[in-house]
Structure formats: structure tokens, C-alpha cells
Design an enzyme around this catalytic site. Structure first.
Site: not given
Ligand SMILES: *[C@@H]1O[C@H](CO)[C@@H](O)[C@H](O)[C@H]1NC(C)=O
Ligand SMILES: *[C@@H]1O[C@H](CO)[C@@H](O)[C@H](O)[C@H]1NC(C)=O
Ligand SMILES: *[C@@H]1O[C@H](CO)[C@@H](O)[C@H](O)[C@H]1NC(C)=O
Ligand SMILES: *[C@@H]1O[C@H](CO)[C@@H](O)[C@H](O)[C@H]1NC(C)=O
Ligand SMILES: *[C@@H]1O[C@H](CO)[C@@H](O)[C@H](O)[C@H]1NC(C)=O
Length: 411
Positions: A219, A158
């Protein structure tokens, strides 16, 4: 070959010169990941069956095997954020939370491998992960080596808490350390998800050279609004990003949320249809202990999975908007006798409260040919038709629903 089809195929051939060549993810990765459903739930006293712990992943691994997900192709089981202690150990290595992962990560990895599954883990390039756990920025080599030692098969890397303008560099460096471990590890990058929402176009050549897949955009949340928002971005940018999709390197619109709280049955078919036609990774995030059979059947639909896993790996594109329907097409690998194969997906934005009788022709989708085509509606296997490229095809699409078709050229 008809000229229009030829043009379509030529347009869609990936134009990448160098790609990451670690032999992995030749078709879009399939698996299960904790994040969308279980988030960063760490209170195991209050929620012993749902907290991010050794027990959760072992249990999901058991269900992946016993309920047919592994057999259908879902092979990776992946830990997301919130698995580590708040501090690294004395040697600067990441350490799992001792209460939640009492046997260590290698032991969990062994268990997952013993079930015939593959094992994925999460780290973050920045100073801290998105949830505030230790980041990897000053520990890239150590973390790559640790993951290889734990026999990790997939890394989601990430990008929270980093400088997103220059973030590519860090991902490329981490890729080199992963390669140097000699362990084949699927490398999932997130750098576009930090650049694109800030109006910076990411370097997709560099992505395909570095990563097996990459999160392009926001997301996903457990809602239809989130699904349609993500698809607006993917369709709006498809001509720029689709050429970089192919065996070993994939655009990733984020997890499947099918079987949770936010999508209806019809919306779930729509998500599956579009994720399959986009050649998106199929990463479930759902409680496999309690998922209702009708949602499970969508996830396990063999025809849908075959479209997603087509060996050509072409990312389908939105080709027509009509009657508040989005229609996507994707060329599939032709039959052995040379007959052409396509997939078509329809997603409805209609909210009029009844099944809408929708018609279209193959010609409208730029599929033109002197031969007829057999069309199979894969979520309603009883209805299939044979048409030429000018005949109307009728289908009823429920409000905010979806449909997926396999189109086979006839002799
Ligand atoms: C994992 O830990 C458990 C509990 O300590 C132990 O019984 C088991 O042998 C370990 N498994 C492996 C593969 O080391
Ligand atoms: C490392 O990179 C080389 C060159 O691209 C590739 O052939 C090899 O398979 C990679 N190894 C691993 C373990 O990723
Ligand atoms: C994008 O990455 C490629 C491959 O690494 C590189 O050759 C190219 O210069 C980069 N483009 C830009 C605009 O930085
Ligand atoms: C479909 O084909 C027509 C005629 O060749 C072309 O103008 C159009 O751009 C094509 N549409 C798409 C979405 O490729
Ligand atoms: C096909 O759909 C159009 C709307 O896109 C509609 O006007 C037309 O009547 C439909 N054709 C038939 C034969 O139902």
C-alpha cells in the site's frame, strides 16, 4: 525503421495469449478512492465531513464534476474498506452501516451515476476485510450479485485474512461470479500484493486472464519514501511484469497521493510523471474540497494524462540511471503519418538543495534515429527543443523532483 527502435518495440509487445475480455479498462482506469486520505474514519459525530459516509462520496462526486476532474478523465468514484455493518443481514448479504449510509448503497450509486460518474466498491476475499469488516470468502456469489444489483461499475477485491499461497483460486472464482451477473464490472485484484512481498512470484498470465488491474506491491502511504520504495520494486521487476500491461489489464502501483501532506510540489510532479509513464491507474486519494490549485493542476495536466491513457497501453520502463536520476521511457502510439512518439520521465533522487542541471541524449535512452526529435517538457510548456539522437538535452530538475517529456520524431 531504425533497428534499435524496432528491437525496443518488439521487446515491449505484450506476449499474452488470453486476457480478461469484459470490454472494460481499455486504458488505465482513472478516478478517486477514499483510502489513502480518509482511511477507516468512522466517527461521524467527531468528524462529520471526513468520515466514511454517504455524505463524503456525494460531496466528492460533486467536486469531481464541478472542478473538471470528470472532464479530464477521472470517472470512477470508489468506496474502500469500512463501509459495511459489522454483520451481514439475515440473508447473508453485505449491509452498509445504517448510520453512515442511511439511504443504502443503491441510492448512492444512483446519485453518482446521475452525475455522469461511475461507481466503485470494496470487498475482501478473506474471512474479514483488512479493517475487520465481513469478508467474502463464503459469500462470493451473493456479493457479486449484490454489487451487480447496486449497479456497481468497479470492484476492488482485497486479500487480507486469506491464505495467500492459494489466493489466486478465490479471485478466479469471484471473477466467474462477476461475469455471470452480466454487469460489466472492472475487476481490481490484490493477490500479488499478498504474494510478492512474501517472496512468491505471482502468476501474471492468470492475473491478466482474470483481472482488469492488480495491486502488485505494498500500500502507498503519504510519503516520498513510500513512493520511492514502490518504484524500486516496480523498476526492479519491470521485465517480469511490464509485458502483462495493456488494454484491459494493468499493473497497479496504488493511489496518487498528490495534494495531501507528504509530497512536496516537485515530488508530486515526480509521482505524476512516473505513474503516467508506467501506464498506472490514476486513482486520486485527496480531499477535493481543499486541494491547492498547484496540485490540482498536476492532476489535471492534459499532456500527462494523454501519456498515461495512450491506446497502446505499454508500461514504460526505467532505462537509465545517471547522476542520481532515474530515466524512464515509454513508446506511444505513432502519429497518423507514421512518425514515432515516445514519453520520457525523469525522477531525481538528489537532495543537494538546488536545481540540478542534468544532461542526457536520446541515444543514451536507446532512442536512435536519423531524423531529429521535438522534445516538449510538459510541466514547463515554454521549454521545448529539437535535437538529434546525439545532441545533449539539458534540463534542470529540482531536488527529489520529476519531469515528463513528449518526444516526437520530425519529418
Ligand atoms: C435516495 O434517498 C433519498 C432520501 O431518502 C430520497 O429522497 C431519494 O429519492 C432517493 N433517491 C433515489 C434515487 O432513490
Ligand atoms: C463474460 O465473459 C465473456 C467471455 O470472456 C465475455 O465475452 C463477456 O463480455 C463477459 N461478460 C461480462 C459481463 O463481464
Ligand atoms: C499460470 O496461469 C496460467 C493461466 O491460468 C496457467 O496456464 C499456468 O499453468 C499457471 N502457471 C503456474 C506456474 O501455475
Ligand atoms: C539499449 O541498447 C543496447 C544496445 O542494443 C543494449 O545492449 C541495452 O541492453 C539496451 N538497454 C535497454 C535498457 O534496453
Ligand atoms: C553533462 O553531464 C555530465 C554528468 O553526467 C557532466 O560531467 C558534463 O559536464 C555535462 N555536460 C555539459 C556540457 O554540461
Amino acid at each position: 525503421m531504425d533497428n534499435t527502435i524496432k528491437k525496443l518495440v518488439v521487446l515491449l509487445v505484450p506476449m499474452i495469449v488470453d486476457c480478461l475480455d469484459n470490454g472494460l479498462a481499455r486504458t488505465p482506469p482513472m478516478g478517486w478512492m477514499q483510502w489513502e486520505r480518509f482511511r477507516c474514519l468512522t466517527d461521524c459525530e467527531a468528524y462529520p465531513d471526513e468520515c466514511i459516509s454517504d455524505k463524503l462520496f456525494r460531496t466528492m462526486a460533486d467536486y469531481m464534476v464541478s472542478d473538471g476532474y470528470l472532464e479530464a478523465g477521472y470517472e470512477y468514484i470508489m468506496i474502500d474498506d469500512c463501509w459495511t455493518s459489522k454483520e451481514r443481514d439475515n440473508n447473508g448479504r453485505l449491509l452498509p452501516d445504517p448510520d453512515r449510509f442511511p439511504y443504502g448503497i443503491k441510492n448512492l450509486s444512483d446519485y453518482i451515476h446521475s452525475k455522469g460518474l461511475k461507481f466503485g466498491i470494496y470487498a475482501d476475499y478473506g474471512t474479514e476485510t483488512c479493517a475487520g469488516y465481513p469478508g467474502s470468502i463464503d459469500h462470493l456469489k451473493t456479493d457479486a450479485d449484490t454489487f451487480a444489483e447496486w449497479e456497481v461499475d468497479y470492484l476492488k477485491f482485497d486479500g487480507c485474512n486469506s491464505d495467500w499461497i492459494f489466493i489466486d483460486k478465490g479471485y478466479i472464482e469471484m471473477g466467474k461470479y462477476l461475469n455471470a451477473t452480466n454487469r460489466p464490472i472492472v475487476y481490481s485484484c490484490s493477490w500479488p500484493a499478498y504474494q510478492e512481498p512474501n517472496n512468491m512470484e505471482s502468476n501474471y498470465s492468470a492475473l491478466a486472464e482474470t483481472c482488469n488491474l492488480w495491486r502488485n506491491w505494498d500500500d502507498i502511504d503519504d510519503s516520498w519514501k513510500s513512493v520511492t520504495g514502490i518504484l524500486d520494486w516496480f523498476s526492479g521487476n519491470q521485465d517480469r511484469i511490464a509485458p502483462f500491461s495493456g488494454p484491459g489489464h494493468w499493473n497497479d502501483p496504488d493511489m496518487l497521493i498528490i495534494g495531501n501532506y507528504g509530497l512536496s510540489y516537485e515530488q508530486s510532479k515526480a509521482q505524476m510523471a512516473i505513474w503516467c509513464i508506467m501506464a498506472a491507474p490514476l486513482i486520486m486519494s485527496v480531499d477535493l474540497r481543499t486541494i491547492e490549485p498547484k496540485f490540482k493542476n498536476i492532476l489535471l495536466n492534459k499532456d500527462a494524462i494523454a501519456i498515461n491513457q495512450d491506446p497502446l497501453g505499454i508500461m514504460g520502463r526505467l532505462i537509465l540511471k545517471k547522476d542520481k536520476m532515474d530515466i524512464w521511457t515509454k513508446p506511444l502510439k505513432p502519429k497518423e503519418d507514421g512518425r514515432k512518439l515516445f514519453a520520457i520521465a525523469i525522477m531525481s533522487h538528489r537532495v543537494d538543495g538546488y536545481p540540478y542541471r542534468f544532461n542526457f541524449t536520446l541515444g543514451e535512452l536507446n532512442i536512435t534515429d536519423s531524423n531529429q526529435f521535438h522534445i516538449k517538457n510538459i510541466f514547463e510548456s515554454t521549454s521545448s527543443v529539437i535535437v538529434n539522437d546525439k545532441e545533449l538535452i539539458f534540463t534542470r530538475i529540482k531536488p527529489t523532483g520529476g519531469a515528463l517529456f513528449v518526444v516526437t520524431q520530425q519529418k
